[in-house]
Design an enzyme around this catalytic site. Structure first.
Site, short mmCIF file in Angstrom:
data_model
loop_
_atom_site.label_atom_id
_atom_site.label_comp_id
_atom_site.label_asym_id
_atom_site.label_seq_id
_atom_site.Cartn_x
_atom_site.Cartn_y
_atom_site.Cartn_z
CE LYS A 2 19.21 -0.51 0.25
NZ LYS A 2 20.38 -0.01 -0.50
CG ASP B 83 17.60 2.23 -4.74
OD1 ASP B 83 16.71 3.08 -5.02
OD2 ASP B 83 18.09 1.47 -5.60
#
Length: 218
Positions: free
Chosen positions: A120, A138
């Site tokens: 991420k 997220d």
């Protein structure tokens, strides 16, 4: 969600916010990387509050190493998991100096090899700093993807891959910012604000949330 609906979904988000940007504050790519690492399990607002004084003092990996782990902790002690994050930030700064001539690499594998940097974080840095068409999933994007039907998946990676496959041009570069902001401010975790959502009619979420009742005048 049908292809035409996906296009319209993004078109409306883009119309409402033509130039979305990360809410993390930074002055260069190194500071961006640090901010994203610090933002894990923390709010952008909380990270920004902690890093304003830090980034006024530290702009390079060398300056971060000179500050040291204890010095960094003093700046970021209001952020969750600050002990582990401080250790990782110092270690990644040392790695950038030793392995990348103090520059943040424009490469996913090289980014993910840095301490404290996962997929991420790498996706955010690649997108924001290097204009890569990546999808940083997220909690907000994971929720929006599943709730709306835009990209359903049991894991962040599954949602990311579906978003990558489903998201058309010209929306790919800014897609993850539109989705993050949508999840943060409208499609909220506990009570989505469906009554003011620009894509409510395209969304698979059935129990649409009505507007809050106004208090009666005394």
């Amino acid at each position: 969600m049908k292809k035409a609906d996906v296009f319209e979904f993004y078109r409306r988000l883009a119309e409402a916010n033509p130039h979305p940007e990360t809410e993390l504050e930074s002055g260069n790519v190194f500071q961006l990387l640090v901010a994203v690492v610090l933002s894990a399990q923390a709010t952008d607002a909380g990270v920004n509050k902690a890093t304003r004084a830090l980034f006024a003092e530290v702009k390079t990996p060398e300056q971060m190493v000179a500050l040291g782990e204890d010095g960094l902790k003093q700046h970021i002690k209001t952020i969750g998991l600050f002990n582990t994050k401080a250790k990782n930030v110092i270690a990644l700064s040392e790695a950038l100096i030793a392995q990348h001539d103090s520059e943040v690499p424009n490469d996913r594998a090289a980014l993910e090899a840095l301490p404290g940097v996962g997929r991420k974080t790498a996706n955010v840095v690649l997108n924001v700093a290097f204009d890569a068409e990546t999808f940083a999933v997220d909690t907000h994007i994971f929720r929006v993807g599943n709730r709306t039907g835009l990209a359903r998946g049991k894991t962040p990676l599954a949602v990311e891959l579906k978003l990558d496959k489903a998201t058309p041009q010209p929306f790919r570069l800014h897609a993850h910012h539109w989705l993050i902001l949508h999840g943060r401010y409208i499609c909220k975790a506990r009570t989505p604000e469906c009554w003011r959502c620009p894509v409510a009619d395209l969304c698979a979420y059935k129990p649409k949330t009505p507007p809050p009742k106004r208090a009666k005048a005394p």
